[in-house]
Design a protein around this motif. Structure first.
Motif, PDB file in Angstrom:
ATOM      1  N   PHE A  74       1.729   5.135 -16.390  1.00  0.00           N
ATOM      2  CA  PHE A  74       2.338   5.811 -15.238  1.00  0.00           C
ATOM      3  C   PHE A  74       2.440   7.332 -15.376  1.00  0.00           C
ATOM      4  O   PHE A  74       2.730   8.011 -14.398  1.00  0.00           O
ATOM      5  CB  PHE A  74       3.748   5.254 -15.012  1.00  0.00           C
ATOM      6  N   GLU A  75       2.213   7.851 -16.572  1.00  0.00           N
ATOM      7  CA  GLU A  75       2.431   9.270 -16.847  1.00  0.00           C
ATOM      8  C   GLU A  75       1.645  10.168 -15.892  1.00  0.00           C
ATOM      9  O   GLU A  75       0.440  10.011 -15.712  1.00  0.00           O
ATOM     10  CB  GLU A  75       2.046   9.585 -18.290  1.00  0.00           C
ATOM     11  N   GLY A  76       2.368  11.109 -15.260  1.00  0.00           N
ATOM     12  CA  GLY A  76       1.751  12.064 -14.348  1.00  0.00           C
ATOM     13  C   GLY A  76       1.382  11.500 -12.992  1.00  0.00           C
ATOM     14  O   GLY A  76       0.693  12.158 -12.218  1.00  0.00           O
ATOM     15  N   LEU A  77       1.862  10.287 -12.698  1.00  0.00           N
ATOM     16  CA  LEU A  77       1.489   9.632 -11.448  1.00  0.00           C
ATOM     17  C   LEU A  77       2.711   9.167 -10.665  1.00  0.00           C
ATOM     18  O   LEU A  77       3.756   8.885 -11.236  1.00  0.00           O
ATOM     19  CB  LEU A  77       0.612   8.401 -11.746  1.00  0.00           C
ATOM     20  N   ASN A  78       2.546   9.091  -9.365  1.00  0.00           N
ATOM     21  CA  ASN A  78       3.514   8.454  -8.482  1.00  0.00           C
ATOM     22  C   ASN A  78       2.899   7.154  -7.989  1.00  0.00           C
ATOM     23  O   ASN A  78       1.690   7.073  -7.800  1.00  0.00           O
ATOM     24  CB  ASN A  78       3.844   9.348  -7.282  1.00  0.00           C
ATOM     25  N   LEU A  79       3.747   6.155  -7.768  1.00  0.00           N
ATOM     26  CA  LEU A  79       3.282   4.867  -7.275  1.00  0.00           C
ATOM     27  C   LEU A  79       3.956   4.580  -5.942  1.00  0.00           C
ATOM     28  O   LEU A  79       5.182   4.549  -5.861  1.00  0.00           O
ATOM     29  CB  LEU A  79       3.615   3.757  -8.279  1.00  0.00           C
ATOM     30  N   ALA A  80       3.143   4.380  -4.903  1.00  0.00           N
ATOM     31  CA  ALA A  80       3.649   3.998  -3.578  1.00  0.00           C
ATOM     32  C   ALA A  80       3.216   2.557  -3.323  1.00  0.00           C
ATOM     33  O   ALA A  80       2.042   2.225  -3.459  1.00  0.00           O
ATOM     34  CB  ALA A  80       3.090   4.913  -2.496  1.00  0.00           C
ATOM     35  N   ILE A  81       4.193   1.722  -2.976  1.00  0.00           N
ATOM     36  CA  ILE A  81       3.909   0.312  -2.726  1.00  0.00           C
ATOM     37  C   ILE A  81       4.177   0.031  -1.253  1.00  0.00           C
ATOM     38  O   ILE A  81       5.283   0.241  -0.762  1.00  0.00           O
ATOM     39  CB  ILE A  81       4.773  -0.601  -3.616  1.00  0.00           C
ATOM     40  N   GLU A  82       3.143  -0.430  -0.576  1.00  0.00           N
ATOM     41  CA  GLU A  82       3.215  -0.797   0.838  1.00  0.00           C
ATOM     42  C   GLU A  82       2.972  -2.294   0.955  1.00  0.00           C
ATOM     43  O   GLU A  82       2.656  -2.962  -0.031  1.00  0.00           O
ATOM     44  CB  GLU A  82       2.174  -0.025   1.645  1.00  0.00           C
ATOM     45  N   TYR A  83       3.047  -2.815   2.167  1.00  0.00           N
ATOM     46  CA  TYR A  83       2.796  -4.229   2.415  1.00  0.00           C
ATOM     47  C   TYR A  83       1.616  -4.374   3.368  1.00  0.00           C
ATOM     48  O   TYR A  83       1.522  -3.665   4.368  1.00  0.00           O
ATOM     49  CB  TYR A  83       4.045  -4.879   3.023  1.00  0.00           C
ATOM     50  N   ASP A  84       0.706  -5.288   3.041  1.00  0.00           N
ATOM     51  CA  ASP A  84      -0.458  -5.559   3.875  1.00  0.00           C
ATOM     52  C   ASP A  84      -0.260  -6.900   4.569  1.00  0.00           C
ATOM     53  O   ASP A  84      -0.266  -7.951   3.912  1.00  0.00           O
ATOM     54  CB  ASP A  84      -1.716  -5.592   3.013  1.00  0.00           C
ATOM     55  N   GLU A  85      -0.091  -6.882   5.888  1.00  0.00           N
ATOM     56  CA  GLU A  85       0.129  -8.105   6.652  1.00  0.00           C
ATOM     57  C   GLU A  85      -1.061  -9.058   6.577  1.00  0.00           C
ATOM     58  O   GLU A  85      -0.888 -10.274   6.533  1.00  0.00           O
ATOM     59  CB  GLU A  85       0.413  -7.780   8.122  1.00  0.00           C
ATOM     60  N   GLN A  86      -2.277  -8.523   6.580  1.00  0.00           N
ATOM     61  CA  GLN A  86      -3.472  -9.376   6.582  1.00  0.00           C
ATOM     62  C   GLN A  86      -3.584 -10.212   5.311  1.00  0.00           C
ATOM     63  O   GLN A  86      -3.986 -11.369   5.362  1.00  0.00           O
ATOM     64  CB  GLN A  86      -4.728  -8.546   6.786  1.00  0.00           C
ATOM     65  N   THR A  87      -3.250  -9.628   4.174  1.00  0.00           N
ATOM     66  CA  THR A  87      -3.343 -10.364   2.912  1.00  0.00           C
ATOM     67  C   THR A  87      -1.993 -10.920   2.472  1.00  0.00           C
ATOM     68  O   THR A  87      -1.925 -11.649   1.485  1.00  0.00           O
ATOM     69  CB  THR A  87      -3.886  -9.462   1.785  1.00  0.00           C
ATOM     70  N   ASP A  88      -0.938 -10.584   3.202  1.00  0.00           N
ATOM     71  CA  ASP A  88       0.424 -10.988   2.855  1.00  0.00           C
ATOM     72  C   ASP A  88       0.719 -10.676   1.390  1.00  0.00           C
ATOM     73  O   ASP A  88       1.124 -11.536   0.608  1.00  0.00           O
ATOM     74  CB  ASP A  88       0.658 -12.478   3.135  1.00  0.00           C
TER      75      ASP A  88
END
Length: 97
Positions: A74-88
């Motif tokens: 994870f060093e030096g990075l940001n993590l954005a977690i979204e949701y995909d309806e098509q793949t649930d």
């Protein structure tokens, strides 16, 4: 390093892993696969209560975190977690910090 999780992705974790306040999701890097910034490694997670997280963020009383041994991923990075309806399922996107 920051972890952000959309409300829809939070709901997916809560529903699929039967999370309650006080629970946690431990994110870590695993061999094989890839992310948008890693070759040969992918993101994995396990339901686990945090003991001494290196980084954590809480939403609705649930911790999303990683430990000391996961800093390399994870060093030096940001993590954005979204949701995909098509793949649930959640979608993971790393960006430079």
């Amino acid at each position: 390093m920051a972890i952000t999780i959309s409300p829809q992705a939070q709901k997916w974790y809560q529903d699929n892993l039967e999370l309650v306040p006080g629970d946690g999701i431990h994110f870590y890097g695993k061999v094989y696969g890839k992310t948008n910034v890693h070759e040969g490694f992918s993101l994995a997670f396990i339901k686990s209560k945090p003991q001494q997280p290196y980084y954590q963020v809480q939403y609705n009383g649930i911790s999303y975190y990683y430990d000391d041994e996961d800093v390399w991923f994870f060093e030096g990075l940001n993590l954005a977690i979204e949701y995909d309806e098509q793949t649930d399922s959640p979608i993971y996107n790393f960006s430079e910090d």
